[in-house]
Design a protein around this motif. Sequence first.
Motif, mmCIF file in Angstrom:
data_model
loop_
_atom_site.group_PDB
_atom_site.id
_atom_site.type_symbol
_atom_site.label_atom_id
_atom_site.label_comp_id
_atom_site.label_asym_id
_atom_site.label_seq_id
_atom_site.Cartn_x
_atom_site.Cartn_y
_atom_site.Cartn_z
ATOM 1 N N UNK A 204 0.836 -1.210 0.000
ATOM 2 C CA UNK A 204 0.000 0.000 0.000
ATOM 3 C C UNK A 204 0.863 1.249 0.000
ATOM 4 N N UNK A 205 0.249 2.352 -0.386
ATOM 5 C CA UNK A 205 0.823 3.703 -0.239
ATOM 6 C C UNK A 205 -0.165 4.507 0.583
ATOM 7 N N UNK A 206 0.294 5.102 1.668
ATOM 8 C CA UNK A 206 -0.633 5.818 2.532
ATOM 9 C C UNK A 206 -1.084 7.123 1.887
ATOM 10 N N UNK A 207 -2.271 7.584 2.290
ATOM 11 C CA UNK A 207 -2.804 8.829 1.724
ATOM 12 C C UNK A 207 -1.889 9.984 2.108
ATOM 13 N N UNK A 208 -1.762 10.924 1.199
ATOM 14 C CA UNK A 208 -0.850 12.042 1.444
ATOM 15 C C UNK A 208 -1.194 13.209 0.530
ATOM 16 N N UNK A 209 -0.689 14.378 0.883
ATOM 17 C CA UNK A 209 -0.934 15.564 0.067
ATOM 18 C C UNK A 209 -0.003 16.691 0.428
ATOM 19 N N UNK A 210 -0.098 17.764 -0.361
ATOM 20 C CA UNK A 210 0.705 18.971 -0.151
ATOM 21 C C UNK A 210 -0.225 20.180 -0.118
ATOM 22 N N UNK A 211 0.022 21.049 0.840
ATOM 23 C CA UNK A 211 -0.784 22.252 1.008
ATOM 24 C C UNK A 211 0.124 23.465 1.109
ATOM 25 N N UNK A 212 -0.303 24.555 0.468
ATOM 26 C CA UNK A 212 0.440 25.816 0.528
ATOM 27 C C UNK A 212 -0.246 26.752 1.511
ATOM 28 N N UNK A 213 0.504 27.215 2.497
ATOM 29 C CA UNK A 213 0.038 28.193 3.470
ATOM 30 C C UNK A 213 0.641 29.551 3.077
ATOM 31 N N UNK A 214 -0.217 30.513 2.762
ATOM 32 C CA UNK A 214 0.239 31.847 2.348
ATOM 33 C C UNK A 214 -0.162 32.869 3.404
ATOM 34 N N UNK A 215 0.822 33.404 4.118
ATOM 35 C CA UNK A 215 0.600 34.411 5.158
ATOM 36 C C UNK A 215 0.901 35.794 4.588
ATOM 37 N N UNK A 216 -0.002 36.739 4.833
ATOM 38 C CA UNK A 216 0.170 38.104 4.345
ATOM 39 C C UNK A 216 0.172 39.073 5.516
ATOM 40 N N UNK A 217 1.186 39.934 5.553
ATOM 41 C CA UNK A 217 1.295 40.943 6.612
ATOM 42 C C UNK A 217 1.679 42.281 6.024
ATOM 43 N N UNK A 218 2.573 42.992 6.701
ATOM 44 C CA UNK A 218 3.025 44.295 6.220
ATOM 45 C C UNK A 218 4.543 44.336 6.244
ATOM 46 N N UNK A 219 5.143 44.446 5.077
ATOM 47 C CA UNK A 219 6.589 44.607 5.018
ATOM 48 C C UNK A 219 7.015 45.935 5.636
ATOM 49 N N UNK A 220 8.199 45.913 6.287
ATOM 50 C CA UNK A 220 8.644 47.152 6.947
ATOM 51 C C UNK A 220 10.114 47.020 7.312
ATOM 52 N N UNK A 221 10.621 48.080 7.941
ATOM 53 C CA UNK A 221 12.033 48.170 8.314
ATOM 54 C C UNK A 221 12.278 47.417 9.622
ATOM 55 N N UNK A 222 13.290 46.531 9.629
ATOM 56 C CA UNK A 222 13.570 45.719 10.810
ATOM 57 C C UNK A 222 14.054 46.530 12.003
ATOM 58 N N UNK A 223 14.707 47.663 11.737
ATOM 59 C CA UNK A 223 15.247 48.465 12.834
ATOM 60 C C UNK A 223 14.327 49.578 13.291
ATOM 61 N N UNK A 224 13.484 50.060 12.391
ATOM 62 C CA UNK A 224 12.681 51.246 12.707
ATOM 63 C C UNK A 224 11.257 50.924 13.150
ATOM 64 N N UNK A 225 10.868 49.664 13.085
ATOM 65 C CA UNK A 225 9.485 49.294 13.409
ATOM 66 C C UNK A 225 9.438 48.586 14.758
ATOM 67 N N UNK A 226 8.752 49.207 15.737
ATOM 68 C CA UNK A 226 8.632 48.610 17.060
ATOM 69 C C UNK A 226 7.845 47.301 16.973
ATOM 70 N N UNK A 227 8.112 46.393 17.907
ATOM 71 C CA UNK A 227 7.450 45.090 17.891
ATOM 72 C C UNK A 227 5.933 45.229 17.947
ATOM 73 N N UNK A 228 5.453 46.173 18.727
ATOM 74 C CA UNK A 228 4.015 46.352 18.863
ATOM 75 C C UNK A 228 3.347 46.913 17.627
#
Length: 398
Positions: A204-228
């Motif tokens: 046998x071959x067990x059931x299987x699949x592939x899924x794409x997870x696409x997360x969308x946020x806001x690109x920004x500056x790593x040094x100038x953007x506070x965590x909050x």
Amino acid sequence: MTASRLLAGIGDVGRDRGRGGYSRHAFDPVEGELRTWFAEQAGRRGLDVETDRNGNLWAWWGAPGPDAVVTGSHLDSVPGGGAFDGPLGVVSALSAVEALRDKGFQPGKPLAVVVFAEEEGGRFGVPCLGSRLLTGSLDADRARALRDPDGVTLAEAAKRAGHDPERFGADQEALARIGKFVELHVEQGRGLIDLGSPVAVGSTVIEHGRWRFSFTGQGNHAGATLLGDRRDPMVPAAAAVAAARWVAAGVDDARATVGRLVPTPGGTNVIASTVDLWLDARVPGGDTRGLVDEIAGAARRAAEEEGCALTVTEESYSDTVRFDPALRDELDAVLGGVPALPTGAGHDAAILAGQVPAGMLYVRNPTGISHAPEEFAEESDVDEGARALSDVLARLAG
């Protein structure tokens, strides 16, 4: 020529100096070199080579026709894959044909060696692409639109390699020729190590699949953007990776893997604007989609907490496959009683099994490792597998 010597002959083709192992992908120059090699080797053994409408290679002993006995595998690899996954089945088929010719065997049925295109999905993301197109289980329009990591579509890549992508699609004429299909493959696990056998048949071959997870946020500056102030899609993406492990750990024998993650734009000092990751999930005899839903739920909650959005897309799915029991018993009888193994790995034989009698032979892998440079098989086991395949072909095509 022995299968081990044939395999050694392509040992320098497609070596990946960065990842280690091999990177051989559909319709790229490396795969083109391997296709040329296959055609030359098949011709030396008196086989007539043709390419079908989906880019699969067929080498025929005798005129193509119905009730054919077909064997073969694939030549492409995952990125940085091992030397045996795919090519072992191809070289074993060529070696088996040569051995039969040397014995003076004359097949009573048409016999063919096939090389399927893009079995691994290493370039365009959908596994068993050539066999899925052949059987009609993958829509041709969807296939043509698939893109590789550089944005090249399958249609564009195929055209550059000399194929006509407008001809892609279900090929009932080619499928109707296949009477029985047997694929030899290196074992992708430890079953034969523990059983002390060089060869097994697939169950046998067990059931299987592939899924794409696409997360969308806001690109920004790593040094100038506070965590909050951040909407960083990498945070819920990381939560999804962790969820894949702990959710799967709660389900018997489940496997969930994130092996590819792509942030955009991908700068070290840049908060990503989007992150895509790909989940591979497999549950023996269970509910793979249910497992994915639970992982997606955890990822979605993490995305909401970070102010991000998540889209989940199923890219491929294969149900549990049970190889034809009559053919499996016939293979076992020819080989004198060998172990029957289930597998968590997908194969072209599993795609064909829904349409024609199909079976698998596995060759022992003493490392138990696959999809990595450490994948291995002893020369003696490689040649034993080719002899076993030769005996099988003689029985089925006699």
